[in-house]
Design an enzyme around this catalytic site. Structure first.
Site, PDB file in Angstrom:
ATOM      1  N   HIS A  17      21.634  22.292  89.639  1.00  0.00           N
ATOM      2  CA  HIS A  17      21.647  23.575  90.159  1.00  0.00           C
ATOM      3  C   HIS A  17      22.252  23.634  91.514  1.00  0.00           C
ATOM      4  CE1 HIS A  17      19.747  27.723  89.963  1.00  0.00           C
ATOM      5  NE2 HIS A  17      20.322  27.712  90.965  1.00  0.00           N
ATOM      6  N   HIS A  19      24.694  25.818  94.490  1.00  0.00           N
ATOM      7  CA  HIS A  19      25.691  26.743  95.011  1.00  0.00           C
ATOM      8  C   HIS A  19      26.655  26.394  96.016  1.00  0.00           C
ATOM      9  CE1 HIS A  19      23.287  29.983  93.258  1.00  0.00           C
ATOM     10  NE2 HIS A  19      22.217  29.273  93.545  1.00  0.00           N
ATOM     11  N   LYS A 104      24.686  31.255  82.897  1.00  0.00           N
ATOM     12  CA  LYS A 104      23.660  31.399  83.638  1.00  0.00           C
ATOM     13  C   LYS A 104      23.306  33.057  83.526  1.00  0.00           C
ATOM     14  CE  LYS A 104      20.707  31.211  87.052  1.00  0.00           C
ATOM     15  NZ  LYS A 104      20.729  30.927  88.516  1.00  0.00           N
ATOM     16  N   HIS A 141      17.594  32.567  85.572  1.00  0.00           N
ATOM     17  CA  HIS A 141      16.830  32.752  86.614  1.00  0.00           C
ATOM     18  C   HIS A 141      15.511  33.682  86.152  1.00  0.00           C
ATOM     19  CE1 HIS A 141      16.416  33.889  91.138  1.00  0.00           C
ATOM     20  NE2 HIS A 141      15.492  34.805  90.523  1.00  0.00           N
ATOM     21  N   HIS A 179      14.993  26.426  88.849  1.00  0.00           N
ATOM     22  CA  HIS A 179      14.011  26.370  90.060  1.00  0.00           C
ATOM     23  C   HIS A 179      12.810  27.034  89.883  1.00  0.00           C
ATOM     24  CE1 HIS A 179      15.792  30.445  90.005  1.00  0.00           C
ATOM     25  NE2 HIS A 179      16.837  30.267  90.454  1.00  0.00           N
ATOM     26  N   ASP A 255      18.940  24.069  94.090  1.00  0.00           N
ATOM     27  CA  ASP A 255      19.327  25.361  94.536  1.00  0.00           C
ATOM     28  C   ASP A 255      19.861  25.466  95.638  1.00  0.00           C
ATOM     29  OD1 ASP A 255      19.931  28.101  93.819  1.00  0.00           O
ATOM     30  OD2 ASP A 255      17.527  28.572  94.071  1.00  0.00           O
TER      31      ASP A 255
END
Ligand code: DOR
Ligand code: ZN
Length: 351
Positions: A17, A19, A104, A141, A179, A255
């Site tokens: 995970h 970004h 996602k 999420h 997460h 994350d």
């Protein structure tokens, strides 16, 4: 006296995970991740979001060209698509054909760049059916967005009102609860009465190392603000227990979410911790704190690829108990970023 080893050798981990954004800043954050990890699941919450297989292909090409200019040939980005109310079942088949590994789910308004997310999961049932039938995982999420629900309860309420009904309707859908931050989520995933390859969870370093006091210690600490927000100590303890239990349903997902210093240190700061700089050192610290360094390799290197039906890596890496000072700031395009533990010394380093 501690009987912890001074070195640990493990199969190279992956980050399930991550970004990395786009444009000028991507190169800087990608370099940090690719130094430690062989692969990473790349989150699609760009502006505008990565909603189609064509957009994901173009994003992958931009990532590959950055890797090339960094001289890195050993890192593989694993692409994902951003689910919207309007995603078609056809897009699932296109994505599968392009080697995209997951979709996602951002509940609309839940976090950074989630405005185009899903307003009601029922609108996505045709897409979810297609995902279930081709074995395409849904990455979740897991927070409700209802304004009346306290921010600290949003994950637990999501389990009861969204996740459990969803799993009943799609028992064969592969789901990663991303997460996780609460005891409720850790126990829900641990106790799920389905095969371990249909439900798993990722856990970040910050949720293993900090509780919500860290957001307010001596003043407001914007660099400790992420979503889902840090919770009480009892939740951190439950997450640490899950991560170090050797249960293959729990695996590594940082994350790591880069935001420029000025976008964090402001009147309305962005959510996200930048942990990519020494994520493995942070996880080692968390596992060592409960005497479970022997469980790190499964969590970091085996259970993720097993869930995604990808081969495990073969190269080995070594972490050493060698103190490392984390810089106060790092370059981020034309800006700077404040990494987790900025200015502090951490015990474990990759050598
Ligand atoms: O803290 C977070 N930051 N949580 C998310 O879900 C998104 C992320 C980001 O993209 O900045
Ligand atoms: Zn994220």
């Amino acid at each position: 006296m501690s009987n912890s080893p001074l070195h640990i050798e493990l199969i190279q981990p992956d980050d399930w995970h991550l970004h990395i954004r786009d444009g000028e800043v991507m190169k800087d954050v990608l370099a940090d991740t690719a130094q430690q990890f062989a692969r990473a699941i790349i989150m699609p919450n760009l502006k505008p979001p990565v909603t189609t297989a064509d957009l994901a292909k173009a994003y992958r090409t931009r990532i590959e060209s950055n890797l090339k200019s960094l001289g890195i040939s050993s890192f593989t980005p694993l692409m994902t698509l951003y689910l919207t109310d309007n995603t078609s079942a056809d897009e699932v088949h296109k994505a599968k054909a392009e080697g995209i590994v997951a979709f996602k789910l951002y509940p609309a308004g839940a976090t950074t760049n989630s405005d185009a997310g899903v307003s009601d999961i029922k609108r996505c049932y045709k897409v979810l059916e297609a995902m279930q039938s081709v074995g395409m995982p849904l990455l979740v999420h897991g927070e409700v967005t209802t304004a009346q629900i306290d921010i600290f309860d949003r994950e637990a309420v999501f389990i009861d009102t969204v996740l459990e009904p969803l799993r009943k309707d799609f028992p064969g859908l592969k789901i990663v609860f991303e997460h996780i931050t609460t005891k409720q989520a850790a126990h829900y995933v641990r106790d799920a009465a389905t095969p371990s390859n249909t439900l798993a969870a990722t856990i970040t370093p910050q949720h293993l190392l900090m509780n919500r006091n860290a957001i307010f210690s001596g003043g407001i600490r914007p660099h400790h603000y992420c979503l889902p927000v840090l919770k009480r100590e009892e939740h951190r303890v439950a997450l640490l227990e899950a991560a170090t239990s050797g249960n293959p349903r729990f695996f590594l997902g940082t994350d790591s979410a880069p935001h420029a210093k000025g976008d964090k240190e402001t009147a309305c700061g962005c959510a996200g911790c930048y942990s990519a700089f020494n994520a493995l050192g942070l996880y080692a610290e968390a596992f060592e704190s409960v005497g479970k360094l022997d469980k790190l390799e499964g969590f970091a290197s085996f259970f993720g690829p097993d869930f995604y039906s990808l081969p495990r890596n073969t190269k080995k890496i070594t972490l050493a108990k060698q103190a490392q000072k984390i810089p106060a700031e790092l370059p981020l395009g034309n800006d700077t970023i404040v990494p987790l533990r900025a200015g502090e010394t951490i015990a474990w380093s990759l050598i």
